[in-house]
Every structure is written in structure tokens, then in C-alpha cells.
Design a protein around this motif. Structure first.
Motif, PDB file in Angstrom:
ATOM      1  N   LEU A 173       0.800  -1.220   0.000  1.00 21.19           N
ATOM      2  CA  LEU A 173       0.000   0.000   0.000  1.00 21.19           C
ATOM      3  C   LEU A 173       0.834   1.271   0.000  1.00 21.19           C
ATOM      4  O   LEU A 173       0.510   2.233  -0.702  1.00 21.19           O
ATOM      5  N   GLY A 174       1.914   1.304   0.788  1.00 17.24           N
ATOM      6  CA  GLY A 174       2.752   2.495   0.829  1.00 17.24           C
ATOM      7  C   GLY A 174       1.929   3.723   1.177  1.00 17.24           C
ATOM      8  O   GLY A 174       1.164   3.725   2.140  1.00 17.24           O
ATOM      9  N   LEU A 175       2.046   4.772   0.358  1.00 21.78           N
ATOM     10  CA  LEU A 175       1.295   6.002   0.584  1.00 21.78           C
ATOM     11  C   LEU A 175      -0.002   6.040  -0.215  1.00 21.78           C
ATOM     12  O   LEU A 175      -0.641   7.087  -0.322  1.00 21.78           O
ATOM     13  N   ALA A 176      -0.392   4.900  -0.781  1.00 23.76           N
ATOM     14  CA  ALA A 176      -1.714   4.696  -1.393  1.00 23.76           C
ATOM     15  C   ALA A 176      -1.940   5.511  -2.661  1.00 23.76           C
ATOM     16  O   ALA A 176      -3.083   5.707  -3.067  1.00 23.76           O
TER      17      ALA A 176
ATOM     18  N   ALA B  62      -8.693  -7.425  -8.685  1.00 26.52           N
ATOM     19  CA  ALA B  62      -7.425  -6.799  -9.075  1.00 26.52           C
ATOM     20  C   ALA B  62      -6.427  -6.890  -7.937  1.00 26.52           C
ATOM     21  O   ALA B  62      -6.796  -6.807  -6.762  1.00 26.52           O
ATOM     22  N   VAL B  63      -5.154  -7.062  -8.311  1.00 21.49           N
ATOM     23  CA  VAL B  63      -4.055  -7.074  -7.334  1.00 21.49           C
ATOM     24  C   VAL B  63      -2.929  -6.216  -7.888  1.00 21.49           C
ATOM     25  O   VAL B  63      -2.571  -6.321  -9.061  1.00 21.49           O
ATOM     26  N   LEU B  64      -2.375  -5.382  -7.027  1.00 20.56           N
ATOM     27  CA  LEU B  64      -1.240  -4.539  -7.393  1.00 20.56           C
ATOM     28  C   LEU B  64      -0.092  -4.758  -6.424  1.00 20.56           C
ATOM     29  O   LEU B  64      -0.289  -4.754  -5.204  1.00 20.56           O
ATOM     30  N   PHE B  65       1.102  -4.953  -6.969  1.00 18.98           N
ATOM     31  CA  PHE B  65       2.342  -4.940  -6.203  1.00 18.98           C
ATOM     32  C   PHE B  65       3.201  -3.804  -6.740  1.00 18.98           C
ATOM     33  O   PHE B  65       3.493  -3.761  -7.934  1.00 18.98           O
ATOM     34  N   ASP B  66       3.595  -2.890  -5.866  1.00 19.18           N
ATOM     35  CA  ASP B  66       4.542  -1.828  -6.210  1.00 19.18           C
ATOM     36  C   ASP B  66       5.749  -2.050  -5.303  1.00 19.18           C
ATOM     37  O   ASP B  66       5.774  -1.611  -4.157  1.00 19.18           O
ATOM     38  N   LEU B  67       6.744  -2.763  -5.819  1.00 25.08           N
ATOM     39  CA  LEU B  67       7.826  -3.275  -4.990  1.00 25.08           C
ATOM     40  C   LEU B  67       8.900  -2.216  -4.729  1.00 25.08           C
ATOM     41  O   LEU B  67       8.912  -1.154  -5.336  1.00 25.08           O
TER      42      LEU B  67
ATOM     43  N   VAL C 228      -8.490  -3.397  -0.314  1.00 29.35           N
ATOM     44  CA  VAL C 228      -7.811  -4.048   0.806  1.00 29.35           C
ATOM     45  C   VAL C 228      -6.336  -3.717   0.633  1.00 29.35           C
ATOM     46  O   VAL C 228      -5.700  -4.154  -0.327  1.00 29.35           O
ATOM     47  N   GLY C 229      -5.791  -2.911   1.552  1.00 29.15           N
ATOM     48  CA  GLY C 229      -4.408  -2.465   1.446  1.00 29.15           C
ATOM     49  C   GLY C 229      -3.534  -3.089   2.512  1.00 29.15           C
ATOM     50  O   GLY C 229      -3.838  -3.011   3.701  1.00 29.15           O
TER      51      GLY C 229
END
Length: 325
Positions: A40-43, A108-113, A59-60
Motif C-alpha cells: 500500500l505504501g502512501l496509497a 485486481a491485485v497490485l504490487f509496487d515493490l 484491501v491495502g
């Protein structure tokens, strides 16, 4: 005393925002769709997707309490908190998180590595070689192992392996031996001393190119401390399994080690598993994924010019086309 952290809202620029919105948009547009932002980080990405799709729920997940607090603040400020659930978790805990929330499938799924702006811009977190700080690097400040623990306790051969494998550092053995000599004199506790030792350990001709000499060592230690590659290898299959048919996954990586894991995982799902000696595809052996990107897509030059941290970013995405047999 470390300098005060900059206001996150002033520094946070979501990487590849428009491309991620386009890749995940069709899945997020469904009424009642669930987006899992696994980092999630800073969303930044999630805020944009929630604004664009009024029926979307978020869902973060994030292990960093500072990031969760700032993300929650941003969601509340945007009047989107009622459509978001922020969970303290590492992304490889995704199946358990969804089970506790009673969510059977997601769209949906997001990964921001990688490291978030919040972490990089807080010297006291110890992620940066640019400022002297405690040698920490934990994404979860409550985790038991710090970068100092790795540097001061790993046998020289294991330390060299970490630097070579996780940092792709050519001079891993030379750096590890220098660390071994210096920690016998005095344990490492600060980033500045380590960065200077790495700089001194690398030949002068090599130091003149490729950015800061300690960049690869700090990357390697961060990955080791947070088990980033192991968590990613466990999390990706679980995230794909959680996708409904028609659901989409997008993954932003920042170095080749992450990108290789993502590439191999998505490619495996997009491949027919019929034995090659058979003349026709077997039922139930067809692909479960359809690739949405051609390789790892890089940001445009204009985005890199505006946000230099985006330079090494690559995004890969895929769509779930059927359930596994």
C-alpha cells in the motif's frame, strides 16, 4: 538527531500511475470489485483507482506502521476511508488476510515493490546511503533483524553471497572481507561508516561510473533484512490464485531480481502445460493467464524526467482467463 521527515504528500509520486490505471481499470470497473494493494505504501495508485471506480473496494496491506498511518490519512482526506480496509501485513500473508475478511475472490491485485518515498526520505530508517543514520533498513520497525545484525553477525562467505546474489555486486567478496576486518575492531551501527567502507573497497576506476558505490550493497542488505525476494516468490502465486476469472494483476519492479521472479511466474501461468510430445492440448492444461504487457514496460521519458526514481521501474501484468483444473 536526524532531520525531520519531509511531508509525505510533498514527495510521493506514484510510479507508472497512468499505465497501472489502464491495466487494472477494466477489472476495477465492476461494481463491488475488490482491489488488493499488496504494497500500500502512501496509497497513490489505490487513491487514483478508487476515485476512478466508485464501486471499487480496497484491501491495502503494508508492514510499515508509518506508511499505514499516512495511507489511512490520505484515504480519509479523500473521503474514501469507508471503501478501504488497511491491514498490517506482509504481502505473502495475503491468503490469511482475505480469509479473515471473508473475501473469497478479488478482481485486481497490485504490487509496487521496492522502497517507498516515505522510507527513503526518512534518514532514521537507515535505507539510504546518502545520509548517516542507524543501520536499520527494516520495513517493519518491529521485526527482529536489522541490517546491523546482518553486517555484524553473518560469516564472511554468507555475507558475500548476500551481496553477490541480492545486490549483483561484482566486488562482493572484497567488500565482505573488509566488513569482517572492520567489525572485529568495532561493530557497525551507522550507514555512513558502511557506505564509506564500501566506497573504499571498490576500485577507483569502477567508482567513477554506475552511481554511488554503496548502492548495490545497501540494496542487498535491504532485501536480506526484509526477505523481499522470498516473500515475493510466495506471494505472487497466492495473489494469482485469489483472482476471479477476468481479474487482473499488475506488478511494478525496480531491479532485475524482482523482475525475473515476476516474469517467470506470469509466464508459467500463461503457458499450456500439455506435454510437448502430445499432438493436441489436454483439457485442463491450458493457460490460466493472459499476458497484458509485452515484457516489462518502462515509464516514458517524460515521467523519468519528472520523477528520477521511476527510471528503473518496470511493470508486468496479466489477466486470469480460467480457474486452474
Amino acid at each position: 538527531m536526524s532531520r525531520p521527515a519531509p511531508a509525505p504528500s510533498a514527495v510521493h509520486v506514484p510510479v507508472l500511475l497512468e499505465r497501472v490505471a489502464a491495466l487494472l481499470g477494466p477489472a476495477c470497473a465492476l461494481d463491488g470489485a475488490v482491489l488488493v494493494d499488496a504494497t500500500l505504501g502512501l496509497a497513490g495508485h489505490s487513491l487514483a483507482l478508487l476515485r476512478a471506480h466508485p464501486g471499487l473496494r480496497l484491501v491495502g496491506l503494508d508492514r510499515d506502521p508509518d506508511a499505514r498511518a499516512e495511507a489511512a490519512r490520505r484515504l480519509a482526506a479523500a473521503s474514501l476511508a469507508d471503501r478501504a480496509t488497511v491491514v498490517p501485513a506482509v504481502f505473502d500473508e495475503l491468503p490469511g488476510v482475505l480469509d479473515r475478511l471473508g473475501v473469497e475472490q478479488v478482481q485486481a491485485v497490485l504490487f509496487d515493490l521496492g522502497v517507498s518515498s516515505l522510507q527513503l526520505d526518512r534518514p532514521d530508517r537507515g535505507f539510504s546511503y546518502a545520509a548517516d543514520a542507524p543501520l536499520d533498513m527494516r520495513m517493519d520497525p518491529g521485526a527482529p533483524r536489522t541490517a546491523a545484525d546482518v553486517v555484524n553477525s553473518y560469516p564472511v562467505a554468507e555475507l558475500a553471497r548476500v551481496l553477490r546474489v541480492h545486490g549483483e555486486e561484482r566486488f562482493a567478496t572484497r567488500i565482505a572481507r573488509a566488513i569482517e576486518r572492520e567489525r572485529a575492531r568495532e561493530p557497525f551501527t551507522r550507514t555512513g561508516r558502511l557506505a564509506e567502507l564500501v566506497r573504499a573497497s571498490i576500485p577507483a576506476a569502477t567508482r567513477r561510473t554506475g552511481g554511488h558505490p554503496a548502492k548495490r550493497t545497501f540494496q542487498a542488505l535491504r532485501i536480506e533484512v526484509n526477505d523481499e525476494l522470498g516473500a515475493l516468490a510466495r506471494a505472487l502465486p497466492a495473489a494469482i490464485e485469489a483472482l476471479a476469472v477476468g481479474g487482473r494483476i499488475a506488478v511494478i519492479t525496480f531491479h532485475s531480481l524482482e523482475d525475473r521472479i515476476v516474469k517467470q511466474t506470469l509466464a508459467a501461468g500463461a503457458t499450456d502445460r500439455t506435454p510437448p510430445e502430445l499432438p493436441v492440448p489436454l483439457p485442463g492444461h491450458g493457460p490460466t493467464l493472459r499476458l497484458l504487457t509485452r515484457g516489462g514496460e518502462a515509464p516514458a521519458a517524460a515521467e523519468v524526467a519528472a520523477n528520477p526514481r521511476a527510471a528503473s521501474a518496470r511493470v508486468r501484468a496479466a489477466e486470469r482467463i480460467r480457474r486452474a483444473a
